[in-house]
Motif scaffolding. Sequence first.
Motif, short mmCIF file in Angstrom:
data_model
loop_
_atom_site.label_atom_id
_atom_site.label_comp_id
_atom_site.label_asym_id
_atom_site.label_seq_id
_atom_site.Cartn_x
_atom_site.Cartn_y
_atom_site.Cartn_z
N VAL A 271 0.85 -1.20 0.00
CA VAL A 271 0.00 0.00 0.00
C VAL A 271 0.88 1.24 0.00
CG1 VAL A 271 -1.92 1.16 1.13
CG2 VAL A 271 -1.63 -1.30 1.43
N PHE A 272 0.73 2.06 -1.02
CA PHE A 272 1.47 3.32 -1.12
C PHE A 272 0.57 4.44 -0.62
CE2 PHE A 272 5.29 2.17 -3.50
CZ PHE A 272 4.95 0.89 -3.93
N VAL A 273 1.00 5.10 0.47
CA VAL A 273 0.20 6.20 1.00
C VAL A 273 1.05 7.46 1.00
CG1 VAL A 273 -1.38 4.84 2.40
CG2 VAL A 273 0.84 5.49 3.35
N TYR A 274 0.40 8.61 0.98
CA TYR A 274 1.17 9.84 0.83
C TYR A 274 0.65 10.95 1.73
CZ TYR A 274 -2.59 12.32 -1.47
OH TYR A 274 -3.78 12.95 -1.71
N GLN A 275 1.54 11.89 1.97
CA GLN A 275 1.15 13.13 2.64
C GLN A 275 1.92 14.25 1.93
OE1 GLN A 275 2.97 14.15 6.38
NE2 GLN A 275 0.95 14.19 7.33
N TRP A 276 1.18 15.05 1.19
CA TRP A 276 1.81 16.11 0.39
C TRP A 276 2.16 17.30 1.26
CZ3 TRP A 276 -0.49 20.97 -1.21
CH2 TRP A 276 0.28 21.67 -2.16
N GLU A 277 3.28 17.97 0.93
CA GLU A 277 3.71 19.18 1.65
C GLU A 277 4.13 20.23 0.66
OE1 GLU A 277 7.15 18.62 4.10
OE2 GLU A 277 6.06 17.39 5.52
N SER A 278 4.01 21.48 1.08
CA SER A 278 4.48 22.56 0.22
C SER A 278 4.82 23.80 1.03
CB SER A 278 3.39 22.93 -0.78
OG SER A 278 3.78 24.07 -1.50
N GLU A 279 5.76 24.57 0.49
CA GLU A 279 6.01 25.91 1.00
C GLU A 279 4.69 26.68 1.05
OE1 GLU A 279 8.76 28.19 -1.37
OE2 GLU A 279 8.07 30.06 -0.52
N SER A 280 4.62 27.57 2.02
CA SER A 280 3.52 28.51 2.25
C SER A 280 2.27 27.90 2.86
CB SER A 280 3.21 29.37 1.01
OG SER A 280 2.29 28.78 0.20
N LEU A 281 2.33 26.61 3.18
CA LEU A 281 1.21 25.94 3.86
C LEU A 281 1.79 25.05 4.94
CD1 LEU A 281 -0.93 24.07 1.20
CD2 LEU A 281 -1.67 26.00 2.59
N ASP A 282 1.25 25.06 6.12
CA ASP A 282 1.65 24.01 7.07
C ASP A 282 0.63 22.88 6.99
OD1 ASP A 282 3.95 25.19 8.11
OD2 ASP A 282 2.77 26.48 9.44
N LEU A 283 1.05 21.72 7.45
CA LEU A 283 0.10 20.60 7.49
C LEU A 283 -0.90 20.88 8.60
CD1 LEU A 283 2.60 17.60 7.29
CD2 LEU A 283 1.05 18.39 5.49
N SER A 284 -2.16 20.57 8.32
CA SER A 284 -3.14 20.81 9.39
C SER A 284 -2.96 19.76 10.47
CB SER A 284 -4.56 20.81 8.84
OG SER A 284 -4.76 19.60 8.16
N SER A 285 -2.36 18.63 10.11
CA SER A 285 -2.12 17.59 11.10
C SER A 285 -1.10 16.61 10.54
CB SER A 285 -3.45 16.91 11.42
OG SER A 285 -3.44 15.57 11.05
N LEU A 286 -0.54 15.78 11.40
CA LEU A 286 0.43 14.78 10.93
C LEU A 286 -0.27 13.51 10.42
CD1 LEU A 286 3.29 14.97 13.61
CD2 LEU A 286 3.22 16.02 11.35
N ALA A 287 -1.60 13.50 10.50
CA ALA A 287 -2.34 12.32 10.04
C ALA A 287 -2.34 12.27 8.52
CB ALA A 287 -3.77 12.38 10.55
N LEU A 288 -2.35 11.05 7.98
CA LEU A 288 -2.45 10.91 6.52
C LEU A 288 -3.80 11.47 6.06
CD1 LEU A 288 -1.12 7.26 6.14
CD2 LEU A 288 0.03 9.34 5.35
N PRO A 289 -3.81 12.20 4.94
CA PRO A 289 -5.09 12.75 4.47
C PRO A 289 -5.92 11.70 3.71
CG PRO A 289 -3.32 13.38 2.99
CD PRO A 289 -2.68 12.57 4.10
N ASP A 290 -7.07 12.11 3.28
CA ASP A 290 -7.92 11.35 2.34
C ASP A 290 -8.26 9.93 2.81
OD1 ASP A 290 -7.62 13.58 0.77
OD2 ASP A 290 -6.02 12.72 -0.47
N ARG A 291 -8.61 9.78 4.03
CA ARG A 291 -9.06 8.46 4.58
C ARG A 291 -8.02 7.35 4.35
NH1 ARG A 291 -14.33 6.96 1.78
NH2 ARG A 291 -14.44 5.33 3.34
N GLN A 292 -6.74 7.74 4.28
CA GLN A 292 -5.74 6.69 4.03
C GLN A 292 -5.51 5.81 5.27
OE1 GLN A 292 -2.45 8.01 1.01
NE2 GLN A 292 -2.99 9.79 2.22
#
Length: 746
Positions: free
Chosen positions: A473-494
Amino acid sequence: MCSKICGRSLFVSSVLFVITSLILPLPAQSGPKPRAWMNQKLTPDQRADLVLKEMTLDEKIGLLHGTGMEGLGPVSPLAVHSNGGAGYVPGIPRLGIPAIQMSDAAYGVRASGENGRYSTALPADVAAAASWDLDAAHEYGALIASELRAQGYNMSLGGGVNLTREPRDGRTFEYLGEDPLLAGKMVASVMNAEQEAHVIGDIKHYALNDQESGRNAVNVNIDERSARESDLLAFEIALDNADIAAVMCSYNRVNGDYACENNYLLNDVLKKDWKFKGFVVSDWGATHSAVKSSHAGLDHEEPGWIFYGDELKKAVETGRVSQAELDDHVRRILRSMFATGVIDHPSQKSVVDVMHGLEVARKIEEQSIVLLKNEGGLLPLDAAKIHSIAVIGPHADVGMISGGGSAQVDPPGGNAIMPPGQGATAWLEPIWFPTSPLKAIRAKAAGAKVEFDSGANPASAAALARNADVAIVFVYQWESESLDLSSLALPDRQDELIAQVAAANPHTVIVLESGGPVTMPWVDKVGTITEAWFGGSCGAEAVANILFGEVNPSGKLPITFPRSEADLPHPEIVKPPSHSKANPSGGPEWKQTAAGFAPFQVTYNEGVKVGYKWYDAMNKPVLFPFGYGLSYTTYSYSNLQVTAGTHPKVSFTVVNTGERAGAEVAEVYAALPSAAGEPPKRLVGWSKVRLNPRESKEITVEVDPKILSIFNVKTHDWELVPGDYTFMVGGSSQDLPLKQTVALSE
Ligand code: BGC
């Protein structure tokens, strides 16, 4: 015919020359003045001084700012000569000074799509840090430098070295983890490689730019000792280990002043204490004044000249900025250009060695993947024994995710989930590199039935997994400059996807694609977990090589994976109060910053306790500790011998006790005497050792006294507290079988 005419005119002019020289005295020197500063035997400082003497005020001011960028203030007509990168500073042709062409280059050269060029996407910087391999870091920098030069650039804006104090920081993937020694040494290795190739190196974002939320308004409060022993120490170690030409000051304020007009940061610490000889470049739109910034030590404004154009010129003409101060800014830039060789060895546009780039990207990713869990030894997979594999996860059929913002490399081959051919990327748009896990796994297990499910419906993914020998199972958590993650949890019901697949098949492997730690509510239900980070152009091939055992994993975590956000020093990220002046809705960033909106406060009460130092001191159990990572072999440690002295030597033996060749990151930590008042331990050195089965090696790690010291705020210097130091050695910050205490004195 031509030679006849030339011969005749030559004869005529020689006669005229003889006659005139008889009549008129010849000028002492004719033609262009010789450029004494082009003498490569002189030092960069001497050469810079010679140029400086020839420069007009306008030429000097011209070197102190860029030519502008849409959305960040005015744009000069000269900007048409930009090479297409983030920054362009015109040269001074009459003096032989070339332009500075800057490009973002965190994990590869940015903006290749819009410029119609090619760039290799390396694994994210945090991945390179997970290799703990200074040679790999050198190769990383060398590749970036060669592609920068091939595209016509001579300055890199990579070199992110902010400590991961806040793991939800959207730029965690651009940085090198939570430890100042690891981050500082790794970035130095990248910078050395870039500068050896005649590219001006730059480290950033100085300093304490540890969150993206409200980055232009936040005021970071921190006491001096904590700052010097944590975030600033990473920069100090980088500069101790590489003669880095540029430091980029950050958007935020530190203890009241913006970083780019912060006398303490720029003059007192960087230029005086650390004897930095290069130049300070502002982050894009992070300059807030002419006179105050100039006095504080800012040398160059990017991307334009809101302050460092006419306003600075007037300040010089009216004596509010002295000629000497102005010259110091200019000298630093010229000196850096001579020191890095961009004047003597200009960039040559050329064809990029694509195959070499891809090979480097794959090799580095292979050294960076961290095996977090391998209960029951499911990995490595034996292709000969597996009949069916379920490959599951968002876009795992076509690509792997990358980190966004100004670090974003346009995916060679185009974004895997966009129409083909669409190479350029848009700000804040998640980009998937076209490196397909499904294809890479099919290539390894040619005899097996390999099927795919996107995981959009966890129940159907679980159904596919149930009937397969192995589920990956390949799961992801995208990151980018100018946004912090709202949480360390995996997004999208992963999380739900993983839980259902793992319940359906005990032979489930999780492959994480993230720029930093994620929380794992399913950790006890899954036997096999790997962290692949943002894996770059060849991520899928590297993952497959690890999963099928062609490569033995050797990466170690450069960041702690906490159990939950409640365990972080700041369970919530402090955000700018909404509807306040610090957070105006809309409007260009430079206008917000230039207007100097009221700051909101973030106070780093945890001080020096960044990352593992925090969890250690607070006795908080973690998911996976700093420095941790498994292998397909095992290692044992013995024979610790610490020799005291000004540079203590820590010697020990590492044995590969298993059946496979591997590489072990052997880590050395020290606990300082209690009088030092420090967290329980700190990393003081490491060595990555390659060992064949049953092979043993004697390792000696020499420890720099600074790394054993505390920062004394009264003397403003490093101080070794006399007393007992316990040295600990092993394969993770929480697995240190060897211990020896020795007395050290100043
Ligand atoms: C980023 C810098 C980057 C610069 C130029 C800023 O937004 O913070 O890291 O180098 O833009 O693109």
